[in-house]
Design an enzyme around this catalytic site. Structure first.
Site, short mmCIF file in Angstrom:
data_model
loop_
_atom_site.label_atom_id
_atom_site.label_comp_id
_atom_site.label_asym_id
_atom_site.label_seq_id
_atom_site.Cartn_x
_atom_site.Cartn_y
_atom_site.Cartn_z
N ARG A 1 -6.64 6.34 18.96
CA ARG A 1 -6.15 5.50 20.06
C ARG A 1 -6.76 4.10 20.08
O ARG A 1 -6.82 3.46 21.12
CB ARG A 1 -6.36 6.18 21.41
CG ARG A 1 -5.61 7.50 21.53
CD ARG A 1 -5.38 7.90 22.97
NE ARG A 1 -4.81 9.24 23.01
CZ ARG A 1 -5.55 10.34 23.08
NH1 ARG A 1 -6.86 10.27 23.14
NH2 ARG A 1 -4.96 11.52 23.11
N LYS B 1 1.04 -8.97 16.52
CA LYS B 1 2.18 -8.07 16.30
C LYS B 1 1.87 -7.21 15.09
O LYS B 1 1.60 -7.71 14.00
CB LYS B 1 3.44 -8.88 16.04
CG LYS B 1 4.09 -9.42 17.28
CD LYS B 1 5.49 -9.90 16.95
CE LYS B 1 6.20 -10.43 18.18
NZ LYS B 1 7.56 -10.88 17.84
N GLU C 1 7.76 -20.69 7.15
CA GLU C 1 7.18 -20.50 8.49
C GLU C 1 6.43 -21.76 8.94
O GLU C 1 6.40 -22.08 10.12
CB GLU C 1 6.24 -19.29 8.51
CG GLU C 1 6.94 -17.94 8.27
CD GLU C 1 7.64 -17.37 9.51
OE1 GLU C 1 7.56 -17.96 10.60
OE2 GLU C 1 8.28 -16.30 9.37
N LYS D 1 0.86 -21.59 16.82
CA LYS D 1 1.13 -20.18 17.11
C LYS D 1 0.16 -19.64 18.15
O LYS D 1 0.56 -18.91 19.07
CB LYS D 1 1.07 -19.34 15.84
CG LYS D 1 1.36 -17.87 16.14
CD LYS D 1 2.00 -17.11 15.02
CE LYS D 1 2.39 -15.72 15.52
NZ LYS D 1 2.88 -14.85 14.48
N GLU E 1 5.43 -11.32 24.52
CA GLU E 1 6.79 -11.78 24.30
C GLU E 1 7.69 -11.53 25.49
O GLU E 1 8.78 -10.99 25.36
CB GLU E 1 7.37 -11.14 23.02
CG GLU E 1 8.56 -11.93 22.49
CD GLU E 1 8.92 -11.55 21.06
OE1 GLU E 1 8.00 -11.37 20.25
OE2 GLU E 1 10.11 -11.47 20.77
N ARG F 1 7.21 -16.82 23.89
CA ARG F 1 6.86 -16.39 22.54
C ARG F 1 8.09 -16.18 21.65
O ARG F 1 8.01 -16.28 20.43
CB ARG F 1 6.03 -15.11 22.60
CG ARG F 1 5.55 -14.67 21.24
CD ARG F 1 4.49 -13.58 21.31
NE ARG F 1 4.17 -13.18 19.95
CZ ARG F 1 3.08 -12.48 19.61
NH1 ARG F 1 2.23 -12.15 20.53
NH2 ARG F 1 2.86 -12.17 18.36
N ASN G 1 10.58 -16.74 16.94
CA ASN G 1 11.58 -15.99 16.16
C ASN G 1 12.72 -16.87 15.66
O ASN G 1 13.73 -16.36 15.18
CB ASN G 1 12.14 -14.84 17.00
CG ASN G 1 11.09 -13.79 17.27
OD1 ASN G 1 10.31 -13.45 16.39
ND2 ASN G 1 11.06 -13.29 18.49
N HIS H 1 14.81 -15.83 12.72
CA HIS H 1 14.44 -14.47 12.33
C HIS H 1 15.56 -13.44 12.49
O HIS H 1 15.65 -12.50 11.71
CB HIS H 1 13.20 -14.00 13.12
CG HIS H 1 11.92 -14.55 12.55
ND1 HIS H 1 11.67 -15.90 12.47
CD2 HIS H 1 10.84 -13.94 12.02
CE1 HIS H 1 10.47 -16.10 11.93
NE2 HIS H 1 9.94 -14.93 11.65
N HIS I 1 16.39 -11.34 9.43
CA HIS I 1 16.27 -9.88 9.38
C HIS I 1 17.58 -9.24 8.91
O HIS I 1 17.57 -8.27 8.17
CB HIS I 1 15.90 -9.32 10.76
CG HIS I 1 14.47 -9.55 11.12
ND1 HIS I 1 13.97 -9.32 12.38
CD2 HIS I 1 13.43 -9.99 10.39
CE1 HIS I 1 12.68 -9.62 12.41
NE2 HIS I 1 12.33 -10.03 11.22
N HIS J 1 10.54 -12.27 2.92
CA HIS J 1 10.73 -12.52 4.35
C HIS J 1 10.86 -14.01 4.64
O HIS J 1 11.77 -14.44 5.36
CB HIS J 1 9.54 -11.92 5.12
CG HIS J 1 9.56 -12.21 6.59
ND1 HIS J 1 10.52 -11.71 7.44
CD2 HIS J 1 8.74 -12.97 7.37
CE1 HIS J 1 10.30 -12.14 8.67
NE2 HIS J 1 9.23 -12.90 8.66
#
Lengths: 361, 361
Positions: free
Chosen positions: A118, A140, A182, A224, A234, A238, A242, A245, A249, A262
């Site tokens: 955990r 993330k 990026e 960032k 997010e 935030r 993206n 993206h 994706h 990517h």
């Protein structure tokens, strides 16, 4: 060495940027809680950077987990391998995981750290430009699902990030370009002066001038960090990170993970987003042309895959996390150095933008 | 209906305790964010309680995931099934997962909610006494690993917990006893008056007198909520909730998940802990005898498995999460209604306590 702070209250952490950080034991010591350390890396780096860090930390009770290399292995099954070895070597709650690799290794190691018993500590040592300016900042973490990228994961912050510039000198040109996508993004969403600086210095950056590279990375991480500090989970702002993206994706999923890097997919995705912004009248066609030119100068593809239909795009975009209650949500450029989220985008306008991004035959 | 609040700042949530809650739509409506709902349950409950809740929520865009029943299926593989269906049915970030079942379903659903798209909402509807008084409060979620229980997971709080007393009337006697083990635990760690109340009322509780049951559940949840509010991520105090658990987990792992019910293993584990407390002089043998008597009255086993050696116990305990840097950490009774964590426990004293818990042949 420069130090940048990501300000997230009790989850705040430093980003170190400099040369030859991998052998600087004191950097690591400051962030390792107890005796156990688990280095997670991939097959490509196991004998180089991972070994170098292992030598630096030889006094610790050390385990090294070597994962197969590539986005195709960013899965729950691969994650299980990390857990298997942690348990086999009896790592307890005070262990520290160290991710040495690109975004795939970083995302998986971060998620493993979030879930193992955990939650245990982890340190990011990103070894690609892309992961240095993107995935190593912001917490993330996660793995892919056959139906979509990063669908399973957690928001989980590292104890520290060590960005070693030296590793960039051996990075393949294609991966450097993917990282630059990026970097350009930060210019587009936040800082037009930085965009113009990139227009001037792109050639030297592609030749991996480390002084210029240090500045580019620092600016990228600083932007960032600022965005993430304002909106860790997010909820709103935030999302501008993206930009490109959702389109990217869709390309990655359609082509199969790994066929496009990517950064390449996101670069092309930003060109589509720019065209869509122009369709809606937010930016001029002159600015779109500058964006295309800078992407091309960075060595990035600026056309969508010729085999991919508009319908395939729209269908793949519909499963993206950014979709809320069936409405397409996209980040668009709204001015030089500015972007915003829109949820009133018609499929028709998306198709027009996509068509503008097809290679003329 | 009684309402209890778990106080965790912005992660606070209510626990509703009462009869026939499954059909009270307003309870659910208050905690469902958007249109999508995913009910997660097991094969045993799919046609009863899960169907009942599905009927209550028929206006929502509903998906039901049916998992195989039992601790043996609390794995990453089973978790993947939840993700598969969520993605297939295109659940987005605003979806709400509803766990209908015992601890296994609750722990897995909570963990799935923690990880799906990096976190979505979930509601707990615990249908066993054990999950009502234990796993549904406190936000511990996760799955097992062949090398140890709950080794992979997250701290993740639900939006609400609905404890329906009516479901207890159809609970098998053995599962009711297993739940009573955790109820007794609260008396031991926190509230000696409650322990004495349990001594008086155990027979009626085993006959499932719902008025007494409501009181027992309320007391249990209130104590747990108090402990969790003081220490959400188990930095210190919260560890006392693990009384008996390190011994219990060893029994469960040794016997194979599911052979002993969790509550049975923990019940026996608490007897071992009590004996160890007596060995160290913290409590009297008279009190140990009262503990044994109450466990037996609750229908719980009070002897460790005869085939299990002391060495096997110690080895299995060494991989438990509570072990720090190789030192055995255990929760022991230190007085009536009081317990504390110790990390100076010798293997010898553990062996003495274990031997006192073997059935005489």
């Amino acid at each position: 060495m420069k130090t940048l702070n990501v300000d997230l209250d009790e989850r705040s952490y430093p980003i170190y940027i400099g040369s030859d950080l991998l052998s600087q034991r004191v950097l690591f010591d400051a962030h390792i809680r107890a005796k156990q350390v688990c280095i997670v890396t991939n097959e490509t780096l196991a004998d180089s950077y991972a070994k170098q860090v292992a030598a630096t930390l030889s006094d610790y009770q050390l385990t090294t987990v070597v994962l197969p290399d590539g986005e195709a292995f960013k899965t729950l099954d691969t994650l299980q391998r990390i857990f298997d070895q942690l348990l086999e070597q009896r790592h307890n709650r005070t262990t520290t995981l160290i991710a040495i690799g690109g975004g795939v290794v970083g995302d998986m190691t971060g998620f493993a750290a979030a879930c193992y018993q955990r939650g245990v500590d982890f340190i990011q040592v990103p070894t690609t430009l892309l992961s240095q300016v993107d995935s190593s900042v912001g917490g993330k973490t996660g793995v892919n699902h056959p139906a979509g990228k990063n669908m399973i994961g957690a928001f989980y912050q590292p104890q520290a990030v060590a960005i070693d510039l030296t590793v960039l000198t051996t990075l393949p040109a294609r991966e450097l370009s993917a990282g630059l996508a990026e970097v350009i993004k930060y210019g587009l969403i936040w800082d037009h002066e930085f965009f113009e600086w990139l227009e001037e210095n792109m050639e030297a950056l592609r030749q991996c001038n480390l002084t210029l590279m240090e500045y580019a990375i620092q600016q990228s991480c600083a932007i960032k960090a600022q965005v993430v500090a304002a909106d860790e989970r997010e909820g709103g702002l935030r999302a501008i990170l993206n930009l490109g993206h959702t389109f990217g994706h869709a390309i990655e999923t359609h082509q199969g993970y790994g066929a496009w890097l990517h950064g390449e997919a996101v670069g092309t995705g930003m060109v589509v987003a720019a065209e869509l912004s122009a369709v809606r009248g937010y930016i001029s066609s002159t600015f779109v042309a500058r964006i295309r030119k800078l992407m091309a100068a960075a060595g990035l593809p600026i056309h969508i895959p010729s085999a991919m239909t508009n319908e395939e795009f729209l269908q793949l975009m519909a499963v993206d996390k950014k979709v809320l209650d069936g409405r397409l949500r996209l980040i668009l450029n709204v001015d030089h150095g500015k972007s915003a989220i829109f949820d009133d985008i018609t499929e028709e306008s998306v198709k027009v933008a996509l068509d503008r991004c097809r290679k003329e035959i």
